[in-house]
Design a protein around this motif. Sequence first.
Motif, mmCIF file in Angstrom:
data_model
loop_
_atom_site.group_PDB
_atom_site.id
_atom_site.type_symbol
_atom_site.label_atom_id
_atom_site.label_comp_id
_atom_site.label_asym_id
_atom_site.label_seq_id
_atom_site.Cartn_x
_atom_site.Cartn_y
_atom_site.Cartn_z
ATOM 1 N N GLY A 17 31.661 45.212 54.056
ATOM 2 C CA GLY A 17 31.592 43.765 53.955
ATOM 3 C C GLY A 17 32.378 43.212 52.789
ATOM 4 N N GLY A 18 32.796 44.084 51.875
ATOM 5 C CA GLY A 18 33.615 43.632 50.757
ATOM 6 C C GLY A 18 35.003 43.207 51.153
ATOM 7 N N VAL A 19 35.431 43.589 52.351
ATOM 8 C CA VAL A 19 36.722 43.141 52.876
ATOM 9 C C VAL A 19 36.469 41.873 53.685
ATOM 10 C CG1 VAL A 19 38.697 43.722 54.337
ATOM 11 C CG2 VAL A 19 37.604 45.500 52.945
ATOM 12 N N GLY A 20 36.681 40.728 53.074
ATOM 13 C CA GLY A 20 36.419 39.460 53.748
ATOM 14 C C GLY A 20 37.450 39.189 54.824
ATOM 15 N N LEU A 147 43.988 40.071 34.731
ATOM 16 C CA LEU A 147 44.959 38.994 34.608
ATOM 17 C C LEU A 147 44.572 37.762 35.419
ATOM 18 C CD1 LEU A 147 48.164 41.182 34.993
ATOM 19 C CD2 LEU A 147 47.476 39.989 32.902
ATOM 20 N N THR A 148 43.798 37.966 36.479
ATOM 21 C CA THR A 148 43.417 36.873 37.374
ATOM 22 C C THR A 148 42.458 35.911 36.672
ATOM 23 O OG1 THR A 148 43.828 38.094 39.402
ATOM 24 C CG2 THR A 148 42.139 36.384 39.513
ATOM 25 N N GLY A 149 42.680 34.616 36.904
ATOM 26 C CA GLY A 149 41.852 33.587 36.276
ATOM 27 C C GLY A 149 40.914 32.918 37.261
ATOM 28 N N LYS A 150 40.308 33.707 38.125
ATOM 29 C CA LYS A 150 39.378 33.193 39.131
ATOM 30 C C LYS A 150 38.312 34.259 39.346
ATOM 31 C CE LYS A 150 39.292 31.455 43.932
ATOM 32 N NZ LYS A 150 40.110 31.141 45.120
ATOM 33 N N VAL A 151 37.062 33.949 39.028
ATOM 34 C CA VAL A 151 36.014 34.968 39.024
ATOM 35 C C VAL A 151 35.586 35.363 40.427
ATOM 36 C CG1 VAL A 151 33.630 35.475 38.352
ATOM 37 C CG2 VAL A 151 35.173 34.355 36.727
ATOM 38 N N LYS A 156 33.902 39.162 40.137
ATOM 39 C CA LYS A 156 32.462 39.264 39.962
ATOM 40 C C LYS A 156 31.952 40.668 40.301
ATOM 41 C CE LYS A 156 28.077 37.035 41.141
ATOM 42 N NZ LYS A 156 27.438 35.954 41.914
ATOM 43 N N GLY A 157 31.256 41.277 39.353
ATOM 44 C CA GLY A 157 30.621 42.568 39.563
ATOM 45 C C GLY A 157 31.517 43.770 39.362
#
Length: 433
Positions: A17-20, A147-151, A156-157
């Motif tokens: 399920g981690g692959v949206g 580097l990514t600026g979106k949690v 997350k996690g």
Amino acid sequence: MSRSINLRERHLAAVTGGVGTKAIYAERAENAQLWDVDGKRYIDLAAGIAVNNTGHRHPRVLAAITAQAEAFTHTCFHVAPFEAYIALAERLNVIAPVSAPAKTMLVTTGAEAVENAIKIARAATGRTAVIAFSGAFHGRTMLGMALTGKVIPYKKGFGPFPADIYHAPFPNLLRGVTVEAALSALEALLAVDVDPARVAAFIVEPVQGEGGFLPAPPAFLEGLRTLADRLGILLIADEIQSGMARTGKMFAMDHSGVKADLVTMAKGLAGGMPLSAVVGRADLMDAAQPGGLGGTYAGNPLAVASANAVLDIIDDENLCDRASHVGATIVNRLQDIASRQGMERIGDVRGLGAMVAFELVTDRDTLTPDPATAAALVAEAERRGLIILVCGTSFNVIRLLPPLTIEEETLNEALEILEASIEATLQTPITAA
């Protein structure tokens, strides 16, 4: 039971399920159209997330892949290099927005390109720190996530992340972040959080992708270039989503005239085949020791053949001009829709070339992000046979990435469906779950 429902059940049972994903199970595609396993037709305004700039199954791409497959499919460039890789590097060295002379390395994914760009920057400068920007997306590897600026959903996690990564604000006039404010905040970061003498590179998307399709104002890129030169810091342009004619020029950096030291590219580079590249100043690219860069599948022959065909198609079919036309057609239509009574939840329409987005808000006074309406609009469009995507740190931005080869008739049909979907969605009150 439909084949789609059956596949959905198998999918949920077999795939993490981690692959949206969406629930559109593709069976075939052609240029800007896609048919699912039940025969439902969709117009594709996602293009594999800016991968199929030359459309699904462009005949010249297919011919190039077929011809290469008849010769060989894999040698590993480290073991038996081949001319097509060298030819592609020569072409990218000429067109990339870097100061000449340039050199190239090929890898497989966008995240891999970003990781290698950071490796090269560190090797060349002897420094370790890197500054990225709020809203940035640079991949799902550990360094890419840092580097990514979106949690959510990317970080997350999954921490802790690699150290010596910092973030500064990205300009966003709609949210009150001016170029001057963003550059001032960057100067403050260098005064308070990290010694400039330790910073190897700034990495910036000239048009943010996941961050909400925010074009970097030319003055911001000029300011970054000036600051980088003054402090001995390298400038990395992440052109993974914005490159390969998507914005009306070969690369988004070309709109500003600012040159980067290193450029990453992927997505539209190889017409649907997995290929990415780092192109940079030759003195920087040669800083790594032999064997320090590369990979087993890096520069796969089939993908390289496809990329050479894509560059030919961009030139021969004038896809930069086509991107500008397609983008202007979409923006004009969206601005017309947004101007009507009852469409006040469209807070902004923006884009560069055929990289277009509109932002959904609760009202234009507060500009409060409205992700529920965005999700409902995506679902309504899919019901009507149109594939669109969300982005933005608040998931309230609809992004449109049609193949640059989309036929005029298909583009107009897509906009009719989009308009009907917007009207149906925005006329219905949407509340967050």
